[in-house]
Write a protein that holds these residues in place. Structure first.
Motif, mmCIF file in Angstrom:
data_model
loop_
_atom_site.group_PDB
_atom_site.id
_atom_site.type_symbol
_atom_site.label_atom_id
_atom_site.label_comp_id
_atom_site.label_asym_id
_atom_site.label_seq_id
_atom_site.Cartn_x
_atom_site.Cartn_y
_atom_site.Cartn_z
ATOM 1 N N VAL A 85 8.382 -11.526 -3.879
ATOM 2 C CA VAL A 85 9.297 -12.386 -4.631
ATOM 3 C C VAL A 85 9.247 -12.087 -6.126
ATOM 4 O O VAL A 85 10.264 -11.723 -6.729
ATOM 5 N N ASN A 86 8.104 -12.243 -6.725
ATOM 6 C CA ASN A 86 8.004 -12.126 -8.180
ATOM 7 C C ASN A 86 8.434 -10.758 -8.694
ATOM 8 O O ASN A 86 9.105 -10.663 -9.723
ATOM 9 N N ASN A 87 8.033 -9.698 -8.002
ATOM 10 C CA ASN A 87 8.425 -8.360 -8.439
ATOM 11 C C ASN A 87 9.938 -8.173 -8.385
ATOM 12 O O ASN A 87 10.518 -7.480 -9.211
ATOM 13 N N LYS A 88 10.568 -8.794 -7.411
ATOM 14 C CA LYS A 88 12.022 -8.667 -7.290
ATOM 15 C C LYS A 88 12.748 -9.506 -8.327
ATOM 16 O O LYS A 88 13.885 -9.214 -8.675
ATOM 17 N N MET A 89 12.100 -10.551 -8.833
ATOM 18 C CA MET A 89 12.716 -11.354 -9.895
ATOM 19 C C MET A 89 12.917 -10.523 -11.163
ATOM 20 O O MET A 89 13.854 -10.754 -11.915
ATOM 21 N N ASP A 91 13.820 -7.515 -11.205
ATOM 22 C CA ASP A 91 14.989 -6.664 -10.970
ATOM 23 C C ASP A 91 16.198 -7.483 -10.535
ATOM 24 O O ASP A 91 17.076 -6.970 -9.831
ATOM 25 N N LEU A 92 16.264 -8.718 -10.948
ATOM 26 C CA LEU A 92 17.309 -9.629 -10.501
ATOM 27 C C LEU A 92 18.718 -9.081 -10.738
ATOM 28 O O LEU A 92 19.588 -9.207 -9.882
ATOM 29 N N ASP A 93 18.932 -8.439 -11.859
ATOM 30 C CA ASP A 93 20.263 -7.912 -12.176
ATOM 31 C C ASP A 93 20.669 -6.759 -11.259
ATOM 32 O O ASP A 93 21.857 -6.457 -11.132
ATOM 33 N N LEU A 94 19.693 -6.126 -10.635
ATOM 34 C CA LEU A 94 19.981 -4.987 -9.761
ATOM 35 C C LEU A 94 20.203 -5.399 -8.308
ATOM 36 O O LEU A 94 20.600 -4.570 -7.491
ATOM 37 N N LEU A 95 19.918 -6.660 -7.984
ATOM 38 C CA LEU A 95 20.017 -7.125 -6.598
ATOM 39 C C LEU A 95 21.400 -7.687 -6.294
ATOM 40 O O LEU A 95 22.032 -8.305 -7.153
ATOM 41 N N THR A 96 21.811 -7.485 -5.051
ATOM 42 C CA THR A 96 23.062 -8.088 -4.601
ATOM 43 C C THR A 96 22.795 -9.540 -4.218
ATOM 44 O O THR A 96 21.635 -9.955 -4.068
ATOM 45 N N GLU A 97 23.864 -10.304 -4.015
ATOM 46 C CA GLU A 97 23.724 -11.703 -3.591
ATOM 47 C C GLU A 97 22.995 -11.795 -2.257
ATOM 48 O O GLU A 97 22.174 -12.688 -2.053
ATOM 49 N N ASP A 98 23.282 -10.875 -1.337
ATOM 50 C CA ASP A 98 22.605 -10.881 -0.034
ATOM 51 C C ASP A 98 21.116 -10.600 -0.182
ATOM 52 O O ASP A 98 20.285 -11.211 0.496
ATOM 53 N N GLU A 99 20.768 -9.679 -1.065
ATOM 54 C CA GLU A 99 19.352 -9.371 -1.294
ATOM 55 C C GLU A 99 18.638 -10.564 -1.925
ATOM 56 O O GLU A 99 17.504 -10.878 -1.554
ATOM 57 N N ILE A 100 19.301 -11.220 -2.853
ATOM 58 C CA ILE A 100 18.717 -12.410 -3.480
ATOM 59 C C ILE A 100 18.536 -13.514 -2.446
ATOM 60 O O ILE A 100 17.513 -14.201 -2.430
ATOM 61 N N ASP A 101 19.491 -13.651 -1.566
ATOM 62 C CA ASP A 101 19.406 -14.647 -0.497
ATOM 63 C C ASP A 101 18.201 -14.368 0.404
ATOM 64 O O ASP A 101 17.481 -15.292 0.794
ATOM 65 N N VAL A 103 15.463 -12.783 -0.512
ATOM 66 C CA VAL A 103 14.271 -13.080 -1.325
ATOM 67 C C VAL A 103 14.001 -14.590 -1.303
ATOM 68 O O VAL A 103 12.854 -15.032 -1.167
ATOM 69 N N LEU A 104 15.066 -15.380 -1.417
ATOM 70 C CA LEU A 104 14.903 -16.844 -1.350
ATOM 71 C C LEU A 104 14.381 -17.286 0.006
ATOM 72 O O LEU A 104 13.531 -18.172 0.091
ATOM 73 N N ASP A 105 14.881 -16.667 1.077
ATOM 74 C CA ASP A 105 14.363 -16.972 2.413
ATOM 75 C C ASP A 105 12.877 -16.630 2.518
ATOM 76 O O ASP A 105 12.091 -17.382 3.098
ATOM 77 N N THR A 106 12.494 -15.505 1.935
ATOM 78 C CA THR A 106 11.086 -15.096 1.921
ATOM 79 C C THR A 106 10.246 -16.109 1.155
ATOM 80 O O THR A 106 9.160 -16.494 1.608
ATOM 81 N N LEU A 107 10.759 -16.549 0.006
ATOM 82 C CA LEU A 107 10.050 -17.543 -0.795
ATOM 83 C C LEU A 107 9.846 -18.837 -0.010
ATOM 84 O O LEU A 107 8.748 -19.399 0.016
ATOM 85 N N LEU A 108 10.899 -19.302 0.654
ATOM 86 C CA LEU A 108 10.790 -20.527 1.454
ATOM 87 C C LEU A 108 9.789 -20.359 2.592
ATOM 88 O O LEU A 108 9.012 -21.266 2.885
ATOM 89 N N ASP A 109 9.795 -19.197 3.212
ATOM 90 C CA ASP A 109 8.853 -18.928 4.296
ATOM 91 C C ASP A 109 7.413 -18.927 3.783
ATOM 92 O O ASP A 109 6.523 -19.512 4.405
ATOM 93 N N LEU A 110 7.184 -18.298 2.636
ATOM 94 C CA LEU A 110 5.836 -18.273 2.062
ATOM 95 C C LEU A 110 5.372 -19.674 1.660
ATOM 96 O O LEU A 110 4.204 -20.028 1.860
ATOM 97 N N GLU A 111 6.272 -20.472 1.106
ATOM 98 C CA GLU A 111 5.932 -21.852 0.743
ATOM 99 C C GLU A 111 5.574 -22.663 1.993
ATOM 100 O O GLU A 111 4.635 -23.456 1.978
ATOM 101 N N ALA A 112 6.326 -22.469 3.064
ATOM 102 C CA ALA A 112 6.029 -23.173 4.321
ATOM 103 C C ALA A 112 4.667 -22.747 4.871
ATOM 104 O O ALA A 112 3.900 -23.574 5.381
ATOM 105 N N GLN A 113 4.356 -21.462 4.752
ATOM 106 C CA GLN A 113 3.050 -20.970 5.198
ATOM 107 C C GLN A 113 1.920 -21.586 4.385
ATOM 108 O O GLN A 113 0.872 -21.946 4.939
#
Length: 160
Positions: A85-89, A91-101, A103-113
């Motif tokens: 997550v953090n490393n991809k933040m 490069d936020l300008d280089l990511l597409t909306e789908d890629e950002i989505d 990353v957000l799913d990954t963040l939510l999964d890690l928070e749930a874990q």
């Protein structure tokens, strides 16, 4: 006689608290002087928690393996979060909306874990120590982090 014993006990607790704080501060000074900071902070945390929670030797024998396993699992989740997550933040300008989505799913999964890991830890630890000591543990961890951050901020400002 009884009043004197109470004052002695109170003074003894104040002395222990002061010595623990002094030990923490001196060790943090040593941390900045060599590369073994994590180990020193970990040993300070162990001493801080042991005193604050009031672990008996028999409790400590059962407590620390469970606690260390939990800390290692949390550390692994934090490393995953930094990597995924953090490393991809950055490069936020280089990511597409789908890629950002994703990353957000990954963040939510890690928070749930993390949430699941913490709930499991509290469930396990309260079988080893009393509910009151479990609460003291939570408070001790918060207090330790606050003191550590305060000490680091002082160091950045050049204070001692």
């Amino acid at each position: 006689m009884r009043w004197t014993n109470l004052n002695f006990k109170r003074m003894n607790n104040i002395t222990k608290y002061f010595l623990s704080l002094l030990f923490l501060l001196l060790s943090l000074c040593a941390y900045s002087q060599n590369g073994q900071g994590r180990d020193k902070i970990k040993s300070l945390k162990v001493a801080f928690i042991t005193e604050r929670v009031g672990l008996t030797s028999s409790e400590a024998t059962s407590f620390w393996p469970v606690y260390n396993e939990h800390e290692e699992a949390l550390g692994q989740l934090r490393r995953n979060e930094r990597r995924e997550v953090n490393n991809k933040m950055n490069d936020l300008d280089l990511l597409t909306e789908d890629e950002i989505d994703k990353v957000l799913d990954t963040l939510l999964d890690l928070e749930a874990q993390k949430q699941e890991l913490n709930a499991s830890f509290i469930s396990d630890i309260r079988k080893i120590i009393s509910p009151k000591k479990t609460f003291l543990l939570i408070r001790a961890e918060i207090d330790f982090k606050k003191r550590l951050l305060q000490e680091m901020q002082k160091r950045r400002r050049g204070e001692r």
